[in-house]
Write a protein that holds these residues in place. Structure first.
Motif, mmCIF file in Angstrom:
data_model
loop_
_atom_site.group_PDB
_atom_site.id
_atom_site.type_symbol
_atom_site.label_atom_id
_atom_site.label_comp_id
_atom_site.label_asym_id
_atom_site.label_seq_id
_atom_site.Cartn_x
_atom_site.Cartn_y
_atom_site.Cartn_z
ATOM 1 N N ASP A 37 85.646 48.702 51.436
ATOM 2 C CA ASP A 37 86.643 48.010 52.247
ATOM 3 C C ASP A 37 85.998 47.411 53.489
ATOM 4 O O ASP A 37 84.969 47.885 53.973
ATOM 5 N N VAL A 38 86.638 46.375 53.990
ATOM 6 C CA VAL A 38 86.230 45.735 55.238
ATOM 7 C C VAL A 38 87.175 46.220 56.333
ATOM 8 O O VAL A 38 88.396 46.272 56.134
ATOM 9 N N ASP A 39 86.630 46.595 57.506
ATOM 10 C CA ASP A 39 87.522 47.068 58.562
ATOM 11 C C ASP A 39 88.208 45.891 59.249
ATOM 12 O O ASP A 39 87.983 44.720 58.910
ATOM 13 N N GLU A 40 89.057 46.209 60.239
ATOM 14 C CA GLU A 40 89.869 45.169 60.877
ATOM 15 C C GLU A 40 89.025 44.139 61.615
ATOM 16 O O GLU A 40 89.472 43.020 61.893
ATOM 17 N N ARG A 41 87.776 44.477 61.934
ATOM 18 C CA ARG A 41 86.887 43.521 62.606
ATOM 19 C C ARG A 41 86.062 42.699 61.617
ATOM 20 O O ARG A 41 85.316 41.816 62.024
ATOM 21 N N GLY A 42 86.168 43.005 60.315
ATOM 22 C CA GLY A 42 85.392 42.292 59.302
ATOM 23 C C GLY A 42 84.074 42.953 58.983
ATOM 24 O O GLY A 42 83.260 42.410 58.222
ATOM 25 N N PHE A 43 83.826 44.143 59.520
ATOM 26 C CA PHE A 43 82.541 44.824 59.304
ATOM 27 C C PHE A 43 82.586 45.635 58.003
ATOM 28 O O PHE A 43 83.611 46.198 57.636
ATOM 29 N N PHE A 44 81.435 45.698 57.305
ATOM 30 C CA PHE A 44 81.312 46.536 56.112
ATOM 31 C C PHE A 44 79.902 47.105 56.052
ATOM 32 O O PHE A 44 78.965 46.555 56.656
ATOM 33 N N HIS A 45 79.718 48.192 55.314
ATOM 34 C CA HIS A 45 78.376 48.721 55.085
ATOM 35 C C HIS A 45 78.365 49.557 53.811
ATOM 36 O O HIS A 45 79.388 50.072 53.361
ATOM 37 N N PHE A 46 77.175 49.654 53.213
ATOM 38 C CA PHE A 46 76.922 50.464 52.017
ATOM 39 C C PHE A 46 75.802 51.444 52.359
ATOM 40 O O PHE A 46 74.842 51.080 53.039
ATOM 41 N N ARG A 47 75.917 52.659 51.838
ATOM 42 C CA ARG A 47 74.864 53.654 52.031
ATOM 43 C C ARG A 47 74.344 54.125 50.676
ATOM 44 O O ARG A 47 75.057 54.116 49.684
ATOM 45 N N GLY A 48 73.074 54.577 50.655
ATOM 46 C CA GLY A 48 72.511 55.179 49.451
ATOM 47 C C GLY A 48 72.359 54.217 48.288
ATOM 48 O O GLY A 48 72.540 54.592 47.128
ATOM 49 N N VAL A 49 72.020 52.967 48.595
ATOM 50 C CA VAL A 49 71.891 51.951 47.546
ATOM 51 C C VAL A 49 70.515 52.055 46.890
ATOM 52 O O VAL A 49 69.495 52.139 47.579
ATOM 53 N N ALA A 50 70.480 52.058 45.562
ATOM 54 C CA ALA A 50 69.203 52.113 44.845
ATOM 55 C C ALA A 50 68.409 50.832 45.088
ATOM 56 O O ALA A 50 68.993 49.755 45.227
ATOM 57 N N PRO A 51 67.065 50.917 45.164
ATOM 58 C CA PRO A 51 66.263 49.700 45.351
ATOM 59 C C PRO A 51 66.533 48.680 44.253
ATOM 60 O O PRO A 51 66.775 49.028 43.101
ATOM 61 N N GLY A 52 66.493 47.416 44.597
ATOM 62 C CA GLY A 52 66.724 46.350 43.628
ATOM 63 C C GLY A 52 67.288 45.118 44.309
ATOM 64 O O GLY A 52 67.424 45.055 45.531
ATOM 65 N N THR A 53 67.620 44.110 43.498
ATOM 66 C CA THR A 53 68.190 42.859 43.982
ATOM 67 C C THR A 53 69.673 42.819 43.623
ATOM 68 O O THR A 53 70.043 43.102 42.481
ATOM 69 N N TYR A 54 70.515 42.452 44.597
ATOM 70 C CA TYR A 54 71.957 42.502 44.414
ATOM 71 C C TYR A 54 72.621 41.215 44.909
ATOM 72 O O TYR A 54 72.074 40.503 45.752
ATOM 73 N N ARG A 55 73.836 40.963 44.395
ATOM 74 C CA ARG A 55 74.701 39.904 44.902
ATOM 75 C C ARG A 55 75.849 40.554 45.676
ATOM 76 O O ARG A 55 76.494 41.463 45.174
ATOM 77 N N LEU A 56 76.116 40.043 46.857
ATOM 78 C CA LEU A 56 77.250 40.494 47.650
ATOM 79 C C LEU A 56 78.293 39.393 47.696
ATOM 80 O O LEU A 56 77.953 38.213 47.918
ATOM 81 N N GLN A 57 79.564 39.768 47.505
ATOM 82 C CA GLN A 57 80.643 38.788 47.513
ATOM 83 C C GLN A 57 81.899 39.441 48.071
ATOM 84 O O GLN A 57 82.243 40.565 47.703
ATOM 85 N N ALA A 58 82.586 38.740 48.978
ATOM 86 C CA ALA A 58 83.826 39.232 49.564
ATOM 87 C C ALA A 58 85.016 38.656 48.806
ATOM 88 O O ALA A 58 84.984 37.506 48.341
ATOM 89 N N ASN A 59 86.086 39.461 48.679
ATOM 90 C CA ASN A 59 87.300 39.040 47.972
ATOM 91 C C ASN A 59 88.513 39.333 48.839
ATOM 92 O O ASN A 59 88.619 40.402 49.456
ATOM 93 N N GLU A 60 89.432 38.366 48.865
ATOM 94 C CA GLU A 60 90.665 38.486 49.632
ATOM 95 C C GLU A 60 91.829 38.167 48.713
ATOM 96 O O GLU A 60 91.765 37.222 47.907
ATOM 97 N N SER A 61 92.893 38.918 48.799
ATOM 98 C CA SER A 61 94.060 38.733 47.933
ATOM 99 C C SER A 61 94.622 37.320 48.084
ATOM 100 O O SER A 61 94.888 36.860 49.191
ATOM 101 N N GLY A 62 94.753 36.626 46.932
ATOM 102 C CA GLY A 62 95.384 35.319 46.926
ATOM 103 C C GLY A 62 94.478 34.155 47.242
ATOM 104 O O GLY A 62 94.899 32.994 47.135
#
Length: 542
Positions: free
Chosen positions: A45-70
């Motif tokens: 989830d994104v907080d009310e300020r728009g901040f997000f974070h992930f912990r414990g991610v395995a090494p590798g290459t990833y795509r990040l994408q944000a989604n909003e209802s509607g």
């Protein structure tokens, strides 16, 4: 960690989330109930300020994408995660309103009289075409509209009803409605296709069978053809014969600069090579592929399937060609064959020998590296053509099938976020290999008095020697391109993220690979530099 922003500074919708998916083709873990992709996929989830974070991610290459209802998702951002590190996105994931794009193609109809077919492909992920996201047919005025697009840059293709691709270009879809005009020119061409001095029936691809812009025409019984093209000038051309088994490429055919060209003759040499492919028991092999490489590299490289253990290839240039047969589990030695024009066919027999299976794991600091690319070749292969290629799975493991007749194979290991490694490995390793990679690397700056031959994608004219490995210089250049570098002819060209050590760049030919691999380095044709961790080394190739 990072931020999500909405357009015009508006507040984010409640429930906005960011999803993190693997960016490479990861192999699922063995004996695991859930797929390997799910094992390294995250959302938050994104907080009310728009901040997000992930912990414990395995090494590798990833795509990040944000989604909003509607609303549309954000454009993806590609990140590479390495062990024991923290990554903060340099730019936010931006959520904007839908875009609508109207395309107007002129002329309204292609030469075949059918409506234009227009495609949009996503190119934002890693700056290369990702996938076709929409296909529509134009109306009689040449107009088509695409609605509900995520704002950003796309590749636009205009195709005729017969499948020929007339136009490829980039277009920027902005929030709201926009209109784009696409102008397609018409070039009138007629000519003949010949095998020696005889007519050849078949297909002629202007732009190549797999080119971005490509036009296919058929020849009649006298070898004649007529084509409409989107321009004149120089074209790569591919010929696939029907009256004879010809598969031949012409690197550059000049059609001139006017609006019409008549009397073009495409002449394919009247040469032929026929052969048989046997297994180790001497029986004909029913299935497989045969590769023939001539002195002109890619322009004279042909791959054909076996037909009950036999093959026949026409139209290669006279001179020496190199032939190999291959299956998934077996291959033959490379065999040099002389070709003569207007003579009896050159006849060859190739024997397949089973490949050995080499297993291993790529690690960094003892942790697995998923999505690493491995390419193996031997000194005996023509110009370092690969014997095997693969990628590591989510647990860092890999399997390579390599020719069992070889004692050693040369191996390049390329993992995003790590330094490129080159090493020798046993071709018949009994135990699983563990190949460590590191972030400790440096930059090699190559400056050429005579630039590599970009007209021949099979071989650059230069080889690189490092850590006992000899390879075509193109391997390092492709690695640099993946890091956003572009060569500038003879100017200095940066090759980043190389493991420390001595690098020699030498003028050479494909036939010299065995000599160079054995340590016979022609010092008068080599330039040497030493790359250090965090350093920058210049090598001037004269």
């Amino acid at each position: 960690m990072g931020w999500v922003e909405a357009d015009s500074g508006r507040l984010l919708e409640a429930g906005t989330r960011v999803e993190m998916r693997p960016g490479g083709r990861l192999t699922p873990l063995q004996n695991q109930r859930d797929s390997g992709v799910q094992a390294v996929r995250h959302s938050t989830d994104v907080d009310e300020r728009g901040f997000f974070h992930f912990r414990g991610v395995a090494p590798g290459t990833y795509r990040l994408q944000a989604n909003e209802s509607g609303g549309p998702p954000s454009r993806p951002i590609v990140v590479t995660v390495v062990a024991n590190s923290e990554i903060t996105l340099e730019r936010p994931l931006l959520l904007e309103p839908w875009a609508e794009l109207e395309i107007l193609v002129t002329p309204a109809l292609p030469p075949d009289g059918n409506p234009w077919r227009v495609e949009l492909a996503d190119i934002d992920v890693q700056r290369s075409v990702s996938e076709t996201i929409a296909r529509h047919v134009c109306d009689s005025s040449g107009t088509v509209a695409f609605a509900r697009l995520t704002p950003g840059e796309y590749v636009l293709k205009a195709k005729a009803g017969d499948g020929n691709t007339w136009y490829v270009g980039r277009v920027d879809a902005i929030p709201g409605r926009s209109v784009l005009g696409v102008q397609v020119n018409l070039f009138d061409l007629s000519g003949r296709l010949l095998l020696g001095d005889r007519p050849l029936t078949g297909k002629v691809w202007f732009g190549g069978a797999h080119g971005s812009v490509r036009i296919k025409v058929s020849t009649d019984a006298k070898g004649r053809f007529h084509a409409w093209l989107p321009r004149g000038g120089k074209w790569p051309v591919e010929v696939i014969g029907e009256s004879a088994r010809v598969k031949r490429s012409f690197g550059s055919v000049d059609l001139g600069s006017s609006s019409r060209k008549t009397g073009l003759e495409l002449v394919v040499p009247d040469t032929c090579i026929v052969g048989e492919v046997l297994d180790e028991d001497g029986s004909l092999v029913p299935e497989g592929m045969v590769t023939v490489v001539g002195d002109k590299g890619l322009e004279q490289t042909v791959q054909v399937p076996l037909a009950d253990g036999r093959f026949e290839i026409w139209g290669l240039d006279p001179g020496s060609v190199t032939v190999r047969a291959e299956q998934r589990d077996a291959d033959s030695d490379w065999l040099s064959v002389p070709l003569k024009q207007g003579d009896d066919p050159a006849r060859v027999k190739l024997t397949l020998r089973r490949k050995a299976l080499v297993n291993g794991r790529v690690v960094a600091g003892g942790r697995p590296v998923p999505g690493a690319r491995l390419v193996a070749w031997s000194a005996a292969s023509y110009g370092g053509l690969p014997d095997g290629m693969t990628e590591t799975g989510v647990d860092g493991s890999f399997s390579l099938r390599l020719p069992s007749r070889n004692v050693e194979e040369m191996l390049a290991v390329e993992a995003a976020g790590f330094s490129r490694r080159a090493l020798r490995v046993p071709a018949k390793a009994q135990a699983a290999l563990e190949i460590p990679v590191s972030q400790e690397g440096g930059v090699l700056v190559a400056s050429f008095a005579e630039p590599p031959r970009y007209t021949d994608p099979m071989f650059s004219g230069y080889v690189v020697l490092h850590a006992g490995v000899v390879e075509d210089y193109f391997g390092l250049e492709i690695w640099a391109r993946r890091h956003g570098r572009e060569p500038q002819g003879a100017a200095e060209f940066e090759i980043p993220a190389l493991e420390p050590g001595e690098y020699a760049i030498c003028k050479a030919t494909p036939s010299e690979f065995p000599l160079l691999a054995a340590g016979g380095v022609p010092r008068d044709r080599c330039a040497v530099a030493t790359v250090t961790a965090g350093g920058r080394a210049l090598v001037r190739v004269r």
